[in-house]
Design a protein around this motif. Structure first.
Motif, PDB file in Angstrom:
ATOM      1  N   ALA A 171       0.823  -1.203   0.000  1.00 17.75           N
ATOM      2  CA  ALA A 171       0.000   0.000   0.000  1.00 17.75           C
ATOM      3  C   ALA A 171       0.860   1.257   0.000  1.00 17.75           C
ATOM      4  O   ALA A 171       1.986   1.274   0.511  1.00 17.75           O
ATOM      5  N   SER A 172       0.298   2.327  -0.541  1.00 22.05           N
ATOM      6  CA  SER A 172       0.932   3.636  -0.489  1.00 22.05           C
ATOM      7  C   SER A 172       0.414   4.390   0.736  1.00 22.05           C
ATOM      8  O   SER A 172      -0.223   3.804   1.617  1.00 22.05           O
ATOM      9  N   TRP A 173       0.696   5.687   0.801  1.00 21.43           N
ATOM     10  CA  TRP A 173       0.233   6.538   1.904  1.00 21.43           C
ATOM     11  C   TRP A 173      -1.278   6.425   2.022  1.00 21.43           C
ATOM     12  O   TRP A 173      -2.001   6.665   1.066  1.00 21.43           O
ATOM     13  N   VAL A 174      -1.762   6.065   3.206  1.00 21.16           N
ATOM     14  CA  VAL A 174      -3.193   5.847   3.400  1.00 21.16           C
ATOM     15  C   VAL A 174      -3.868   7.154   3.787  1.00 21.16           C
ATOM     16  O   VAL A 174      -3.440   7.837   4.728  1.00 21.16           O
ATOM     17  N   THR A 175      -4.927   7.510   3.060  1.00 24.30           N
ATOM     18  CA  THR A 175      -5.697   8.714   3.349  1.00 24.30           C
ATOM     19  C   THR A 175      -7.106   8.334   3.798  1.00 24.30           C
ATOM     20  O   THR A 175      -7.564   7.206   3.587  1.00 24.30           O
ATOM     21  N   ASN A 199       7.413   8.450  -3.098  1.00 21.05           N
ATOM     22  CA  ASN A 199       6.321   7.690  -3.720  1.00 21.05           C
ATOM     23  C   ASN A 199       5.598   8.514  -4.789  1.00 21.05           C
ATOM     24  O   ASN A 199       4.536   8.121  -5.258  1.00 21.05           O
ATOM     25  N   CYS A 200       6.201   9.645  -5.142  1.00 17.35           N
ATOM     26  CA  CYS A 200       5.700  10.483  -6.246  1.00 17.35           C
ATOM     27  C   CYS A 200       4.240  10.896  -6.039  1.00 17.35           C
ATOM     28  O   CYS A 200       3.429  10.823  -6.954  1.00 17.35           O
ATOM     29  N   TRP A 201       3.913  11.286  -4.802  1.00 18.12           N
ATOM     30  CA  TRP A 201       2.603  11.835  -4.454  1.00 18.12           C
ATOM     31  C   TRP A 201       1.473  10.832  -4.671  1.00 18.12           C
ATOM     32  O   TRP A 201       0.348  11.190  -5.032  1.00 18.12           O
ATOM     33  N   SER A 202       1.771   9.577  -4.429  1.00 18.70           N
ATOM     34  CA  SER A 202       0.742   8.539  -4.522  1.00 18.70           C
ATOM     35  C   SER A 202       0.063   8.364  -3.169  1.00 18.70           C
ATOM     36  O   SER A 202       0.571   8.800  -2.130  1.00 18.70           O
ATOM     37  N   TYR A 203      -1.072   7.701  -3.172  1.00 22.01           N
ATOM     38  CA  TYR A 203      -1.852   7.488  -1.956  1.00 22.01           C
ATOM     39  C   TYR A 203      -2.824   6.343  -2.211  1.00 22.01           C
ATOM     40  O   TYR A 203      -2.954   5.856  -3.346  1.00 22.01           O
ATOM     41  N   VAL A 204      -3.503   5.908  -1.147  1.00 24.84           N
ATOM     42  CA  VAL A 204      -4.627   4.987  -1.309  1.00 24.84           C
ATOM     43  C   VAL A 204      -5.656   5.327  -0.243  1.00 24.84           C
ATOM     44  O   VAL A 204      -5.311   5.530   0.932  1.00 24.84           O
ATOM     45  N   ASP A 205      -6.898   5.468  -0.639  1.00 27.77           N
ATOM     46  CA  ASP A 205      -7.980   5.722   0.313  1.00 27.77           C
ATOM     47  C   ASP A 205      -8.156   4.497   1.197  1.00 27.77           C
ATOM     48  O   ASP A 205      -8.103   3.355   0.726  1.00 27.77           O
ATOM     49  N   VAL A 206      -8.368   4.722   2.493  1.00 24.85           N
ATOM     50  CA  VAL A 206      -8.486   3.607   3.434  1.00 24.85           C
ATOM     51  C   VAL A 206      -9.583   2.637   3.022  1.00 24.85           C
ATOM     52  O   VAL A 206      -9.463   1.417   3.206  1.00 24.85           O
ATOM     53  N   ARG A 207     -10.649   3.140   2.411  1.00 27.34           N
ATOM     54  CA  ARG A 207     -11.749   2.267   1.996  1.00 27.34           C
ATOM     55  C   ARG A 207     -11.328   1.346   0.859  1.00 27.34           C
ATOM     56  O   ARG A 207     -11.752   0.189   0.786  1.00 27.34           O
ATOM     57  N   ASP A 208     -10.460   1.854  -0.020  1.00 26.45           N
ATOM     58  CA  ASP A 208      -9.950   1.015  -1.102  1.00 26.45           C
ATOM     59  C   ASP A 208      -8.968  -0.017  -0.577  1.00 26.45           C
ATOM     60  O   ASP A 208      -8.927  -1.163  -1.069  1.00 26.45           O
ATOM     61  N   LEU A 209      -8.160   0.366   0.413  1.00 26.05           N
ATOM     62  CA  LEU A 209      -7.241  -0.603   1.006  1.00 26.05           C
ATOM     63  C   LEU A 209      -8.016  -1.728   1.696  1.00 26.05           C
ATOM     64  O   LEU A 209      -7.668  -2.911   1.562  1.00 26.05           O
ATOM     65  N   ILE A 210      -9.071  -1.383   2.400  1.00 26.44           N
ATOM     66  CA  ILE A 210      -9.892  -2.406   3.058  1.00 26.44           C
ATOM     67  C   ILE A 210     -10.556  -3.307   2.017  1.00 26.44           C
ATOM     68  O   ILE A 210     -10.666  -4.526   2.222  1.00 26.44           O
ATOM     69  N   ALA A 211     -10.964  -2.736   0.904  1.00 25.06           N
ATOM     70  CA  ALA A 211     -11.538  -3.556  -0.174  1.00 25.06           C
ATOM     71  C   ALA A 211     -10.512  -4.550  -0.703  1.00 25.06           C
ATOM     72  O   ALA A 211     -10.851  -5.695  -1.044  1.00 25.06           O
ATOM     73  N   ALA A 212      -9.245  -4.135  -0.766  1.00 27.42           N
ATOM     74  CA  ALA A 212      -8.184  -5.052  -1.194  1.00 27.42           C
ATOM     75  C   ALA A 212      -7.972  -6.154  -0.168  1.00 27.42           C
ATOM     76  O   ALA A 212      -7.763  -7.321  -0.519  1.00 27.42           O
ATOM     77  N   VAL A 213      -8.009  -5.797   1.114  1.00 27.93           N
ATOM     78  CA  VAL A 213      -7.910  -6.799   2.176  1.00 27.93           C
ATOM     79  C   VAL A 213      -9.038  -7.819   2.037  1.00 27.93           C
ATOM     80  O   VAL A 213      -8.818  -9.037   2.071  1.00 27.93           O
ATOM     81  N   GLU A 214     -10.241  -7.319   1.861  1.00 25.80           N
ATOM     82  CA  GLU A 214     -11.410  -8.209   1.753  1.00 25.80           C
ATOM     83  C   GLU A 214     -11.301  -9.116   0.538  1.00 25.80           C
ATOM     84  O   GLU A 214     -11.613 -10.310   0.609  1.00 25.80           O
ATOM     85  N   ALA A 215     -10.849  -8.552  -0.582  1.00 23.62           N
ATOM     86  CA  ALA A 215     -10.689  -9.367  -1.785  1.00 23.62           C
ATOM     87  C   ALA A 215      -9.613 -10.427  -1.593  1.00 23.62           C
ATOM     88  O   ALA A 215      -9.730 -11.549  -2.098  1.00 23.62           O
ATOM     89  N   ALA A 216      -8.566 -10.082  -0.847  1.00 24.00           N
ATOM     90  CA  ALA A 216      -7.459 -11.018  -0.639  1.00 24.00           C
ATOM     91  C   ALA A 216      -7.858 -12.205   0.224  1.00 24.00           C
ATOM     92  O   ALA A 216      -7.488 -13.349  -0.055  1.00 24.00           O
ATOM     93  N   ILE A 217      -8.636 -11.941   1.290  1.00 26.42           N
ATOM     94  CA  ILE A 217      -9.017 -13.048   2.182  1.00 26.42           C
ATOM     95  C   ILE A 217     -10.347 -13.663   1.773  1.00 26.42           C
ATOM     96  O   ILE A 217     -10.656 -14.791   2.159  1.00 26.42           O
ATOM     97  N   ASP A 218     -11.172 -12.912   1.037  1.00 30.91           N
ATOM     98  CA  ASP A 218     -12.422 -13.416   0.465  1.00 30.91           C
ATOM     99  C   ASP A 218     -13.262 -14.176   1.484  1.00 30.91           C
ATOM    100  O   ASP A 218     -13.563 -15.361   1.295  1.00 30.91           O
ATOM    101  N   PRO A 219     -13.677 -13.516   2.571  1.00 30.32           N
ATOM    102  CA  PRO A 219     -14.335 -14.246   3.658  1.00 30.32           C
ATOM    103  C   PRO A 219     -15.717 -14.794   3.329  1.00 30.32           C
ATOM    104  O   PRO A 219     -16.184 -15.722   3.983  1.00 30.32           O
ATOM    105  N   ASP A 220     -16.393 -14.244   2.331  1.00 37.45           N
ATOM    106  CA  ASP A 220     -17.766 -14.668   2.020  1.00 37.45           C
ATOM    107  C   ASP A 220     -17.848 -15.699   0.911  1.00 37.45           C
ATOM    108  O   ASP A 220     -18.940 -16.088   0.506  1.00 37.45           O
TER     109      ASP A 220
END
Length: 300
Positions: A171-175, A199-220
């Motif tokens: 992940a990049s800088w979390v906003t 990191n050349c002014w990159s970032y990731v919204d916390v909601r998008d990072l959580i979506a990546a976590v959810e996709a990675a573990i795929d709990p449902d």
């Protein structure tokens, strides 16, 4: 519904992650050095020192989670001694991931784009090519970036040893929605006086990072998890300055890699692997996130 154990549950990303999975009806075990002042439906908070293997293993065995999301870490090398940053991050990652693997849990954990070496480097240097992807060499000079390189090796080892799925999210800088930090940085930006940006002014919204976590573990899902270990970049699609990325890098750093294939305000990180692997794409650009009214976790 799944049982999901989240470390760093009182931190920024951790608390939002706990809230997200609890809202979805999962049973969440939130682990941090201290329990929060408040409570949360569907969440059992635990205090533990994750650098202690006995504590960590006992807690994870007792929880019997379907998935473990490891977010606990000292987040940069600038506020602590380097040896403490490296030791804390590496030992806690080993303990959590090994204990998770031993109970057969799916794993997602917070690696970082800092492992490429540009973010906390004392020298002004750029990679050989843009965009950066998962095959770009990792060359950290600082203890934080190095701890993430070692952490990914730990994740790969756990996946081999226990036959579990392990995803390292670079992940990049979390906003956060409603935050003024990107607006302040953008409005005060002047290429002539700007600090170098690793990191050349990159970032990731916390909601998008959580979506990546959810996709990675795929709990449902009942489908088979990702096989083995995968390292995956997760950032927003654009920089938070609203400027041409290549031109801004050249203005601030005084140079560009000879191989530079980025257009407009496109971010320097190629996140196409996340889309190929589990269908993830960022959905929350700074243009809408800065003015968003989203209530954060209420248990802190």
């Amino acid at each position: 519904m799944a049982t999901i154990l989240v470390t760093g549950s009182c931190g920024g990303v951790g608390s939002w992650t706990v809230d997200h999975f609890a809202d979805a009806g999962h049973e969440v075990v939130g682990v941090d050095l201290r329990t929060p002042p408040g409570t949360r439906e569907n969440v059992d908070f635990k205090a533990a020192d994750l650098t202690d293997y006995g504590e960590t293993k006992q807690l994870i065995e007792a929880a019997g989670p379907d998935a473990v999301v490891h977010l606990a870490a000292i987040p940069n090398p600038e506020s602590h001694a380097g040896s403490r940053v490296f030791e804390n991050n590496v030992v806690s990652t080993y303990n959590v991931l090994d204990a998770a693997g031993a109970v057969g849990a799916r794993i997602a954990w917070a690696s970082s784009e800092s492992l490429y070496g540009t973010v906390f480097s004392e020298a002004d240097w750029l990679p050989d090519a843009f965009p950066i992807d998962e095959e770009t060499p990792t060359e950290p000079e600082d203890p934080y970036g190095l701890s993430k390189v070692v952490g990914e090796e730990i994740a790969a080892r756990v996946a081999r040893r226990y036959g579990v799925s392990a995803v390292s999210l670079r992940a990049s800088w979390v906003t956060y929605p409603g935050s003024e930090k990107t607006r302040t940085a953008r409005e005060g930006f002047d290429p002539a006086t700007a600090d170098l940006s690793g990191n050349c002014w990159s970032y990731v919204d916390v909601r998008d990072l959580i979506a990546a976590v959810e996709a990675a573990i795929d709990p449902d899902s009942s489908k088979p998890p990702i096989e083995g270990h995968e390292a995956v970049l997760v950032t927003a699609a654009e920089n938070f300055l609203g400027r041409d990325t290549a031109a801004t890098i050249e203005a601030v750093h005084g140079d560009l890699p000879a191989d530079c294939d980025i257009e407009g305000d496109e971010v320097v990180f190629d996140c196409s692997k996340a889309k190929r692997l589990f269908g993830w794409e960022p959905e929350h650009p700074w243009r809408e996130a800065e003015d968003a009214e989203v209530t954060g976790p209420g248990f802190l």
